[in-house]
Design an enzyme around this catalytic site. Structure first.
Site, PDB file in Angstrom:
ATOM      1  N   PHE A 157       5.751   2.308  13.631  1.00 26.63           N
ATOM      2  CA  PHE A 157       5.959   0.933  13.179  1.00 26.63           C
ATOM      3  C   PHE A 157       5.392   0.719  11.780  1.00 26.63           C
ATOM      4  O   PHE A 157       5.798  -0.197  11.079  1.00 26.63           O
ATOM      5  CB  PHE A 157       5.372  -0.044  14.205  1.00 26.63           C
ATOM      6  CG  PHE A 157       4.005  -0.568  13.884  1.00 26.63           C
ATOM      7  CD1 PHE A 157       2.867   0.110  14.285  1.00 26.63           C
ATOM      8  CD2 PHE A 157       3.866  -1.750  13.183  1.00 26.63           C
ATOM      9  CE1 PHE A 157       1.609  -0.384  13.992  1.00 26.63           C
ATOM     10  CE2 PHE A 157       2.609  -2.250  12.893  1.00 26.63           C
ATOM     11  CZ  PHE A 157       1.479  -1.566  13.297  1.00 26.63           C
ATOM     12  N   LYS A 158       4.469   1.562  11.362  1.00 27.13           N
ATOM     13  CA  LYS A 158       3.851   1.364  10.047  1.00 27.13           C
ATOM     14  C   LYS A 158       4.859   1.525   8.906  1.00 27.13           C
ATOM     15  O   LYS A 158       4.613   1.066   7.796  1.00 27.13           O
ATOM     16  CB  LYS A 158       2.676   2.306   9.889  1.00 27.13           C
ATOM     17  CG  LYS A 158       1.589   1.935  10.894  1.00 27.13           C
ATOM     18  CD  LYS A 158       0.323   2.699  10.725  1.00 27.13           C
ATOM     19  CE  LYS A 158      -0.792   2.122  11.580  1.00 27.13           C
ATOM     20  NZ  LYS A 158      -0.563   2.315  13.021  1.00 27.13           N
ATOM     21  N   ASP A 159       6.000   2.157   9.183  1.00 26.67           N
ATOM     22  CA  ASP A 159       7.042   2.256   8.163  1.00 26.67           C
ATOM     23  C   ASP A 159       7.474   0.883   7.654  1.00 26.67           C
ATOM     24  O   ASP A 159       7.837   0.746   6.481  1.00 26.67           O
ATOM     25  CB  ASP A 159       8.280   2.956   8.735  1.00 26.67           C
ATOM     26  CG  ASP A 159       8.076   4.464   8.907  1.00 26.67           C
ATOM     27  OD1 ASP A 159       7.336   5.054   8.101  1.00 26.67           O
ATOM     28  OD2 ASP A 159       8.653   5.033   9.845  1.00 26.67           O
ATOM     29  N   THR A 210      -0.411   5.827  10.014  1.00 28.55           N
ATOM     30  CA  THR A 210      -0.433   5.242   8.671  1.00 28.55           C
ATOM     31  C   THR A 210      -0.289   6.327   7.609  1.00 28.55           C
ATOM     32  O   THR A 210       0.406   6.153   6.611  1.00 28.55           O
ATOM     33  CB  THR A 210      -1.764   4.515   8.401  1.00 28.55           C
ATOM     34  OG1 THR A 210      -1.924   3.521   9.385  1.00 28.55           O
ATOM     35  CG2 THR A 210      -1.785   3.883   7.038  1.00 28.55           C
TER      36      THR A 210
END
Ligand SMILES: *Cc1c(COP(=O)(O)O)cnc(C)c1O
Length: 485
Positions: A105-107, A140
């Site tokens: 999800f950090k994308d 991350t």
């Protein structure tokens, strides 16, 4: 727009400077002095990219051409045309945040941050290069490396806990190409790596160490407001999907269950609510590192405990940095925040005043899930609904179920899915009752064979890539490593 530190309203910056700096110079985190007027209904009517443009231009008005930046950030990088699709699984709606270039999800934030940073650098007329320093519990690091690789005017240096990330996560980072990237393992756990990075920022804060060097420092951790702000979009997107499917009526509250580590993702949900999205309860889901569960139940944050290595390593965190922002937003009292943060660093714990605890209770609910329970959930959700979830998402699922059982609140529930099951194929195979092959690629192949869910291309393509980064350091060696660049 004026931003100030959570610890002192006199420490200010405009929104471009806040993105450039990352951490505030007094060690606090930047927040807008007042949240802007925001038309949530108009935002809900847009595409995900348009939602991002509206939210980011409202929160970061000193950065111009936001539509161009958002388009550059996202266009062509996600395998899902609507960036963050939702899928119905049983009673819950799963918000899939893992269709970006590194399957985490950090994308969503880290595709945007390089755009925001380089634009902020231009606005502020800064000539020195920016060196991004990032501590990562796994996801991350790769997302930041992918986002920043070969971006002009920026370098990136990622520190991860040696032995504290999955085999695939390590490979993702160690194979990263790019002339401006460095990757380093640090002996210790995530908190050691994060503390090391915070100390580098502190050591360089007065500017003397970097005076003679051609770079200044910034951060890609969610302490940077430019990392946090892009995450607000997908709460709107999920709500919009529920509206489109007739599962909520406009204005009706929706609960979100959020697998939580550094408290960035869930804080973005709180900010979505402050911008007018009908968010009901935010369920804070932890793994066996249940420091946040205890905090939300008792009002005492106590980091004096062992850090457990779990099947959901991106949540193996004892000091949740972004909680500081929530403490400020709920109290509006920088002196209180400063004193709580001092207690945390000196004594290892703090207790919030009763008035603040009451506010927390109204908005948040915390629970946690052991690896054993998570494994059972992965198996059950697959067997019952044909939905394959990763161990982080399983924690979110567990907390959502417990919340419903405990409170009887049956408002629509969105469970945030933060990683592709293929990033943690060992835990997922165990959940399905399968044996786990030794090799990470054999694991992915077996999982695909058993479920028919395709392996994301970015993960399959790691096979055979050369290892480019092998450095392992002690925490004390991190500052010299950065300075000799
Ligand atoms: C980073 C991460 C989390 C936790 O997000 P925070 O913003 O740190 O709370 C959860 N799941 C996965 C897969 C992650 O990578």
């Amino acid at each position: 727009m004026i931003y100030h530190s959570t610890r002192n309203r006199g420490v200010t910056a405009d929104s471009a400077q806040a993105v450039l700096s990352g951490l505030a110079p007094d060690g606090g985190l930047f927040l807008p002095a007042a949240l802007p007027e925001f038309d949530a209904a108009a935002c809900l009517s847009g595409t995900p990219e348009q939602m991002a443009v509206q939210i980011l231009s409202a929160l970061l008005p000193d950065i111009p051409h936001m539509d161009t930046l958002v388009h550059r950030g996202y266009s062509g990088k996600f395998t899902a045309p609507d960036l963050t699709p939702t899928v119905k699984a049983g009673d819950f709606t799963v918000l899939e945040l893992f269709h970006g270039p590194t399957s985490a999800f950090k994308d969503i934030a880290l595709c945007m941050l390089p755009q925001l940073l380089t634009a902020a650098r231009e606005v502020k007329g800064q000539e020195k290069k920016i060196l991004i320093l990032t501590a990562t519990s796994g996801d991350t690091g790769k997302a930041a490396l992918a986002g920043f690789a070969d971006v002009p005017g920026v370098g990136i240096c990622v520190f991860y806990p040696d032995g504290g990330v999955s085999q695939i996560q390590r490979l993702q980072m160690a194979t990263q190409e790019g002339a401006n990237v460095s990757v380093c393992a640090v002996r210790g756990n995530f908190d050691d790596a994060q503390t090391g990075v915070k100390r580098i920022f502190a050591a360089c804060a007065d500017g003397k160490l970097l005076e003679s060097r051609d770079f200044c420092l910034s951060s890609a951790n969610s302490i940077n407001i430019g990392r946090l702000a892009p995450q607000i979009m997908y709460y709107f997107k999920a709500y919009r999907d529920l509206l489109d499917r007739g599962e909520v009526k406009s204005g009706e509250s929706v609960n979100f269950s959020v697998p939580t580590g550094n408290f960035g993702d869930i804080l973005a949900g709180y900010l979505a609510r402050e911008l007018g999205l009908p968010v009901g309860r935010l369920i804070c889901a932890s793994n066996a590192n249940n420091v946040l569960t205890d905090f939300l139940r008792t009002g005492t944050y106590d980091r004096r405990r062992e850090l457990h290595k779990t099947a959901s390593p991106s949540m193996d965190i004892l000091v949740s940095s972004n909680l500081e922002r929530l403490l400020y937003l709920l109290s509006r009292d920088p002196d209180l925040v400063r004193s709580l943060m001092e207690q945390l660093s000196e004594q290892g714990f703090y207790t919030v005043p009763a008035s603040l605890k009451e506010k927390l209770d109204a908005l948040f609910w915390g629970d946690f899930c052991t690896d054993e329970a998570g494994t059972r959930i992965i198996g059950r959700v697959w067997a019952d609904y044909g939905y394959l979830c990763d161990p982080h998402t399983a924690c979110g699922w567990a907390a959502a179920e417990r919340y419903r059982a405990a409170t009887g609140d049956c408002a629509p529930m969105v469970v945030l899915s933060t990683a592709s099951p293929y990033k943690f194929a060992d835990a997922v195979l165990t959940g399905l009752g399968a044996s786990v092959p030794e090799d990470a690629f054999d694991r992915m192949d077996l999982l695909q064979e058993k479920t028919g869910v395709p392996i994301p291309r970015n993960l399959a393509s790691l096979k055979g890539k050369p290892i480019l980064h092998r450095t392992v350091l002690d925490r004390e060696e991190m500052l010299p490593f950065v300075l000799k660049r």
